[in-house]
Design an enzyme around this catalytic site. Structure first.
Site, short mmCIF file in Angstrom:
data_model
loop_
_atom_site.label_atom_id
_atom_site.label_comp_id
_atom_site.label_asym_id
_atom_site.label_seq_id
_atom_site.Cartn_x
_atom_site.Cartn_y
_atom_site.Cartn_z
N VAL A 374 13.89 38.31 44.06
CA VAL A 374 14.37 39.02 45.25
C VAL A 374 13.21 39.89 45.79
CG1 VAL A 374 15.55 41.28 45.16
CG2 VAL A 374 16.85 39.49 44.28
N ASP A 375 12.23 39.33 44.80
CA ASP A 375 10.09 40.43 45.28
C ASP A 375 9.54 39.70 45.78
OD1 ASP A 375 9.11 43.23 45.21
OD2 ASP A 375 8.58 42.88 42.60
N ASP A 376 9.85 38.66 44.94
CA ASP A 376 9.36 37.41 46.51
C ASP A 376 10.18 36.57 47.83
OD1 ASP A 376 6.42 35.84 44.73
OD2 ASP A 376 7.83 36.34 43.32
N THR A 378 11.49 39.28 49.87
CA THR A 378 11.06 40.15 50.63
C THR A 378 9.02 40.21 50.96
OG1 THR A 378 10.43 42.05 49.36
CG2 THR A 378 12.68 40.99 49.43
N ALA A 379 8.73 39.74 49.86
CA ALA A 379 7.18 39.55 50.20
C ALA A 379 7.21 38.77 51.37
CB ALA A 379 6.71 39.24 48.99
#
Length: 642
Positions: A374-376, A378-379
């Site tokens: 998820v973090d990558d 949205t980045a």
């Protein structure tokens, strides 16, 4: 107010210019993802076990390990780990001798030996990976905590109340090779293997008695095995085959398992346990993949656990745009082309808990094609946002990514890292060091806050939407009594509080909301006298904020960015923070290299070499973006041209 504005504009101009100059021809930024000496040690021992022809790399890794030794004879994960780290020291000692470039009588080796003995010997090393390395190379028995896990649980259907796929993705990919080796009682020694027996204060390392919870979990797993049909021998053979296929099917194009060096080392040992020849193509490909994961830092060579190319490129492209670089700039165009090429188009294990959703996420590393997070995601979506508004190809990528991120929301309202709804508490009862943090992939404040910040500021979604409100409610309900939030993937309470505050503000919570004001008050209470912020890695283990007594660039930027998100005008605390952040960008002391990335409490911390650029640039860019009408920029501040 605004006394920093000229300096901020100048710093943005300088940083942006330098970063654009360091972009690679393929559109990426490639910074070192530095993880202590553990992987250097593991790779040396593996390569010596295989008799791999990697002499130059082995020598360079040896030299890096030796240079990291502390005067007390130990090795540390971080500077203020005052007692040193016994597991890290055992690994380093073993690798130095195994390399052949250090000898038992050498003074550094003798100091390390004395440190180990003074702390109870090798048997007191708590890290599961350290125990695994020792067992796989004949230095100790296999830990009962592994041997007692029924290997046959790999065959259980994911539709059952408990199955192997209820473990987190990153624990599964390490647990499978561990179970293979423990099941086979595997060990291998070569002419390079030193004898570590004199480092045991007791002949057999003591096993911790199983807790009531662990016994309950093992009994439950055993009871579920009744669903399997066949003789015990056939079921066991099927489990072995399943485990082998599990690894082989998750090897990436570079030969690594899930793009992690740690799981790749374990996989190679597991393949040896299964009878693979050391020269088997799968093993030689893995060796090449591990060798390619090296990077140079401070004149030395180290092995990265998972190179951070996608993460760094996405965040830098986003930070540069927030700082005023036009999306039309060739650097942004090249970064976007690269990022779009790395969007996942094939299914991964995440679909087991999230069926019916089209692939569309991004992974952490350049070679990652099957384990998005998820973090990558949205980045990357932040980085391509402006292009998605004008180019149909990027709009298609944007829509696929947005859909994937939304689909990954857990039933409790928060967001995980890799797989949704893998949060069964009983799996944390395993008698394995670190199981509490690694066995499951629950909602986390940093991941939820970052997801909300993206959905609010870029997808223009807010608490008027039910699923966004549930995310905000999850964050509010998980605020610590002191007003902070715990962040899993950064250090630690500063990281989580930054993510939570920027996320809550982005989806529409007012600055006078009780959770927001409480979070802000906590950040102000821990601001250092010099205006910056700094938190110790010890927070991770203490489960409370532990001050570092120094300011770091990334943590100062996180706190500053959170305050900017809340306040419509710069406060004295913001001004002091911005001034200190600019100073930090010109300092090269130990605090600039302090690890502020986290993986496993007590055992895995990360010095992202990119973080001293990404987060300061983003915070300073947000300062100008929000307060620019109050303090207009100098005329020379233009980045729109190629």
């Amino acid at each position: 107010m605004g006394q920093n504005i000229i300096g901020i504009h100048e710093e943005i101009r300088r940083l942006s210019g330098e970063l654009i100059q360091t972009q690679q021809p393929d559109g990426t930024w490639r910074f070192c993802f530095e993880n202590g000496t553990m992987l250097d040690a593991f790779v040396i021992i593996l390569f010596r076990t295989l008799n791999a022809e990697k002499e130059d790399l082995i020598r360079r890794l040896h030299d890096r390990i030796l240079a990291a030794q502390q005067p007390e004879g130990c090795w540390r994960w971080y500077k203020d780990e005052e007692e040193g780290n016994l597991s890290a020291t055992v690994e380093a000692y073993y690798a130095l001798l195994c390399s052949g470039y250090s000898q038992p009588k050498d003074e550094p080796v003798q100091r390390a030996k004395q440190y180990i003995l003074d702390r109870g010997g090798i048997g007191k090393a708590a890290s599961l990976l350290t125990k695994t390395l020792l067992a796989a190379t004949g230095q100790r028995k296999w830990p009962a905590s592994l041997s007692l896990i029924p290997f046959e649980m790999l065959l259980l259907s994911s539709s059952l109340p408990l199955s192997f796929f209820d473990f987190s993705a990153y624990s599964r990919v390490h647990l499978v090779p561990l179970l293979i080796m423990a099941d086979r009682d595997f060990s291998v020694k070569t002419a390079h293997t030193p004898d570590l027996s004199e480092l045991y204060t007791n002949r057999s390392p003591a096993e911790e008695p199983l807790s009531r919870e662990n016994r309950k979990l093992l009994e439950y797993i055993q009871s579920t095995l009744g669903h399997l049909v066949g003789t015990p021998q056939r079921i066991h053979q099927a489990a072995v085959k399943k485990a082998e296929q599990y690894m082989l099917e998750r090897i990436e194009g570079d030969g690594t398992l899930y793009t992690y060096a740690s799981s790749t080392v374990l996989m190679v040992f597991a393949l040896l346990a299964l009878g693979y020849d050391p020269q088997h193509p799968v093993i030689t490909h893995a060796v090449d993949g591990l060798s390619a994961m090296c990077c140079k830092t401070g004149g030395y060579t180290t092995i990265q656990n998972s190179p951070s190319t996608v993460w760094d490129t996405a965040l830098l492209a986003y930070a540069l745009q927030e700082a005023g670089v036009s999306v039309r700039h060739s650097a942004m165009q090249k970064a976007a082309v690269y990022l779009r090429s790395k969007q996942h188009r094939k299914a991964g294990d995440w679909q087991i808990h999230n069926p019916g959703t089209a692939p569309g996420g991004w992974g952490f590393s350049d070679t990652n094609t099957i384990i998005p997070d998820v973090d990558d995601s949205t980045a990357a979506l932040r980085a391509i946002h402006s292009l998605s508004e004008r180019d149909p190809a990027y709009l298609e990528s944007w829509n696929r990514g947005l859909n994937w991120v939304i689909s990954m929301q857990n039933d409790d309202g928060g967001w995980p890292a890799f797989e949704k709804n893998t949060n069964k508490e009983m799996l944390t009862w395993l008698a394995i060091e670190g199981a509490k943090s690694a066995a499951t992939d629950p909602s986390e404040a940093d991941l939820t806050g970052r997801a909300l910040e993206y959905l609010g500021n870029f997808a223009k979604l807010g608490v008027r939407h039910g699923f966004i409100q549930r995310g905000a409610d999850w964050l509010i309900s998980h605020q610590q009594p002191d007003g902070s939030w715990y962040g899993h993937w950064g250090i630690c309470y500063i990281y989580g509080t930054w993510a939570a505050l920027t996320g809550l503000k982005a989806v529409g919570l007012p600055s006078d909301h009780a959770a927001v004001t409480k979070g802000v008050d906590w950040l102000l209470a821990i601001q250092n006298a010099d205006g910056g912020w700094g938190e110790s890695c010890r927070s991770d283990q203490a489960e409370r904020y532990v001050p570092l007594y120094a300011s770091t660039p990334s943590q100062t930027a996180w706190a500053l960015d959170a305050l900017i998100a809340v306040h419509n005008r710069p406060t004295p605390e913001i001004e002091r923070g911005a001034a200190r952040l600019i100073e930090l960008l010109h300092e090269d002391g130990w605090a600039s290299a302090y690890p502020t990335g986290a993986g496993l409490p007590g055992y895995f911390y990360v010095h992202y070499h990119s973080y001293r650029y990404i987060w300061p640039l983003l915070a300073l860019g947000h300062y100008v973006k929000k307060y620019g009408d109050i303090f207009p920029p100098p005329q020379a501040y233009i980045f729109s041209r190629n």
